[in-house]
Design a protein around this motif. Structure first.
Motif, mmCIF file in Angstrom:
data_model
loop_
_atom_site.group_PDB
_atom_site.id
_atom_site.type_symbol
_atom_site.label_atom_id
_atom_site.label_comp_id
_atom_site.label_asym_id
_atom_site.label_seq_id
_atom_site.Cartn_x
_atom_site.Cartn_y
_atom_site.Cartn_z
ATOM 1 N N TRP A 146 33.078 37.952 34.594
ATOM 2 C CA TRP A 146 33.777 38.393 35.799
ATOM 3 C C TRP A 146 34.831 37.354 36.156
ATOM 4 C CZ3 TRP A 146 28.905 39.085 39.367
ATOM 5 C CH2 TRP A 146 28.119 40.157 38.894
ATOM 6 N N LEU A 147 36.037 37.825 36.416
ATOM 7 C CA LEU A 147 37.105 36.997 36.962
ATOM 8 C C LEU A 147 37.353 37.522 38.368
ATOM 9 C CD1 LEU A 147 39.489 35.038 37.083
ATOM 10 C CD2 LEU A 147 40.794 36.651 35.691
ATOM 11 N N ILE A 148 37.160 36.661 39.368
ATOM 12 C CA ILE A 148 37.248 37.090 40.761
ATOM 13 C C ILE A 148 38.391 36.359 41.448
ATOM 14 C CG2 ILE A 148 36.013 37.249 42.955
ATOM 15 C CD1 ILE A 148 33.384 37.266 41.317
ATOM 16 N N PRO A 150 39.741 35.869 45.053
ATOM 17 C CA PRO A 150 39.468 36.075 46.482
ATOM 18 C C PRO A 150 40.714 36.403 47.306
ATOM 19 C CG PRO A 150 38.471 34.033 45.714
ATOM 20 C CD PRO A 150 39.374 34.519 44.632
ATOM 21 N N ASP A 151 41.874 35.864 46.929
ATOM 22 C CA ASP A 151 43.087 36.096 47.716
ATOM 23 C C ASP A 151 43.513 37.562 47.715
ATOM 24 O OD1 ASP A 151 43.283 33.459 48.500
ATOM 25 O OD2 ASP A 151 44.721 32.915 46.945
ATOM 26 N N THR A 152 43.414 38.221 46.565
ATOM 27 C CA THR A 152 43.818 39.632 46.481
ATOM 28 C C THR A 152 42.628 40.581 46.556
ATOM 29 O OG1 THR A 152 43.702 39.664 44.055
ATOM 30 C CG2 THR A 152 45.823 39.021 45.051
ATOM 31 N N GLU A 153 41.421 40.008 46.723
ATOM 32 C CA GLU A 153 40.184 40.790 46.728
ATOM 33 C C GLU A 153 40.124 41.727 45.519
ATOM 34 O OE1 GLU A 153 39.082 42.574 50.449
ATOM 35 O OE2 GLU A 153 39.210 40.655 51.508
ATOM 36 N N THR A 154 40.304 41.114 44.347
ATOM 37 C CA THR A 154 40.275 41.846 43.082
ATOM 38 C C THR A 154 39.306 41.157 42.130
ATOM 39 O OG1 THR A 154 42.612 42.407 43.384
ATOM 40 C CG2 THR A 154 41.695 42.736 41.182
ATOM 41 N N ALA A 155 38.545 41.965 41.409
ATOM 42 C CA ALA A 155 37.649 41.444 40.380
ATOM 43 C C ALA A 155 37.970 42.139 39.059
ATOM 44 C CB ALA A 155 36.192 41.672 40.757
ATOM 45 N N TYR A 156 37.891 41.388 37.981
ATOM 46 C CA TYR A 156 38.107 41.913 36.638
ATOM 47 C C TYR A 156 36.808 41.749 35.880
ATOM 48 C CZ TYR A 156 42.903 41.185 38.177
ATOM 49 O OH TYR A 156 44.079 41.191 38.904
ATOM 50 N N VAL A 157 36.337 42.821 35.269
ATOM 51 C CA VAL A 157 35.081 42.803 34.529
ATOM 52 C C VAL A 157 35.407 42.935 33.044
ATOM 53 C CG1 VAL A 157 32.852 43.929 34.172
ATOM 54 C CG2 VAL A 157 33.863 43.845 36.481
ATOM 55 N N TYR A 158 35.057 41.906 32.275
ATOM 56 C CA TYR A 158 35.314 41.861 30.835
ATOM 57 C C TYR A 158 34.000 42.068 30.092
ATOM 58 C CZ TYR A 158 39.751 39.604 32.049
ATOM 59 O OH TYR A 158 40.990 39.322 32.564
ATOM 60 N N ARG A 159 34.056 42.899 29.071
ATOM 61 C CA ARG A 159 32.866 43.167 28.260
ATOM 62 C C ARG A 159 33.144 42.800 26.805
ATOM 63 N NH1 ARG A 159 33.754 47.268 31.696
ATOM 64 N NH2 ARG A 159 32.206 47.538 33.362
ATOM 65 N N SER A 160 32.077 42.522 26.077
ATOM 66 C CA SER A 160 32.211 42.093 24.679
ATOM 67 C C SER A 160 32.825 43.162 23.785
ATOM 68 C CB SER A 160 30.858 41.651 24.120
ATOM 69 O OG SER A 160 29.922 42.703 24.211
ATOM 70 N N ASN A 161 32.789 44.428 24.205
ATOM 71 C CA ASN A 161 33.389 45.492 23.399
ATOM 72 C C ASN A 161 34.897 45.618 23.626
ATOM 73 O OD1 ASN A 161 33.627 46.743 25.879
ATOM 74 N ND2 ASN A 161 32.246 48.437 25.412
ATOM 75 N N GLU A 163 36.423 46.167 26.589
ATOM 76 C CA GLU A 163 36.763 46.886 27.819
ATOM 77 C C GLU A 163 36.967 45.910 28.965
ATOM 78 O OE1 GLU A 163 33.821 49.776 28.872
ATOM 79 O OE2 GLU A 163 34.002 50.843 26.976
ATOM 80 N N VAL A 164 37.963 46.215 29.798
ATOM 81 C CA VAL A 164 38.215 45.429 31.011
ATOM 82 C C VAL A 164 38.405 46.410 32.160
ATOM 83 C CG1 VAL A 164 39.710 43.745 32.148
ATOM 84 C CG2 VAL A 164 39.387 43.630 29.668
ATOM 85 N N ASP A 165 37.625 46.245 33.220
ATOM 86 C CA ASP A 165 37.770 47.066 34.420
ATOM 87 C C ASP A 165 38.335 46.207 35.539
ATOM 88 O OD1 ASP A 165 36.710 49.371 33.278
ATOM 89 O OD2 ASP A 165 34.672 48.922 33.948
#
Length: 192
Positions: A146-148, A150-161, A163-165
């Motif tokens: 997870w890359l979080i 706080p300033d933009t209230e955005t999180a990036y979820v990275y997976r080993s396959n 995929e990035v959400d």
């Protein structure tokens, strides 16, 4: 973290780099796989508070699951591609931790965590940390990151396959998915 990039010839023995870091323990020192050394100061108050919040909830889950071990932002890992990096928080399964000998556990563990969190601080550049997550963590075997921001209230979820959400807004929860079964982190805990 304010980053100063210095080029140097990679040391032939990671022991020398470990000693260098030990002698300069007031600095956060990392090394990229290309030999670039990244030097920064410790976290500011807000970033430190948010790191502590994240680590608390991760540790709370870990104590109830008893599946592995949580590491704080001062833990540095020697990754398979020869980079030496520190995430904001991380977790390693008991099986992977127990595969290391005592000397490896005591210094920079030569392993990539199964899960990492990178918390963007005011001095970090988003693209630089995104590259770190993708190339250094996921590229070295991390299963979930997870890359979080706080300033933009955005999180990036990275997976080993691969995929990035992107999650917009701190009114949502992040899931530990199958890497951290049952772990849910409420992003509203990071609202300042």
């Amino acid at each position: 973290m304010e980053v100063i990039e210095l080029k140097y010839k990679p040391l032939s023995v990671d022991e020398n780099f470990y000693e260098f870091c030990s002698e300069n323990d007031e600095l956060k020192i990392e090394r990229g796989s290309d030999g670039t050394i990244y030097v920064g100061l410790g976290s500011g108050g807000t970033t430190g508070m948010l790191n502590a919040t994240i680590s608390y909830w991760l540790m709370h889950w870990d104590l109830s699951s008893n599946l592995g071990h949580v590491f704080d932002s001062s833990t540095t890992f020697c990754l398979p591609n020869s980079s030496i990096r520190s995430p904001s928080a991380s977790w390693l399964s008991s099986d992977n931790w127990n595969a290391l000998n005592e000397a490896e556990k005591a210094k920079f563990p030569p392993i990539c965590p199964d899960f990492v969190i990178e918390l963007l601080s005011p001095h970090d550049e988003l693209k630089t940390i995104q590259k770190k997550v993708q190339e250094e963590w996921i590229g070295n075997g991390c299963h979930l990151a997870w890359l979080i921001d706080p300033d933009t209230e955005t999180a990036y979820v990275y997976r080993s396959n691969g995929e990035v959400d992107t999650i917009k807004g701190f009114d949502q929860q992040l899931s530990g998915e199958n890497v951290l079964p049952g772990f849910e982190f409420d992003l509203s805990e990071l609202k300042i």
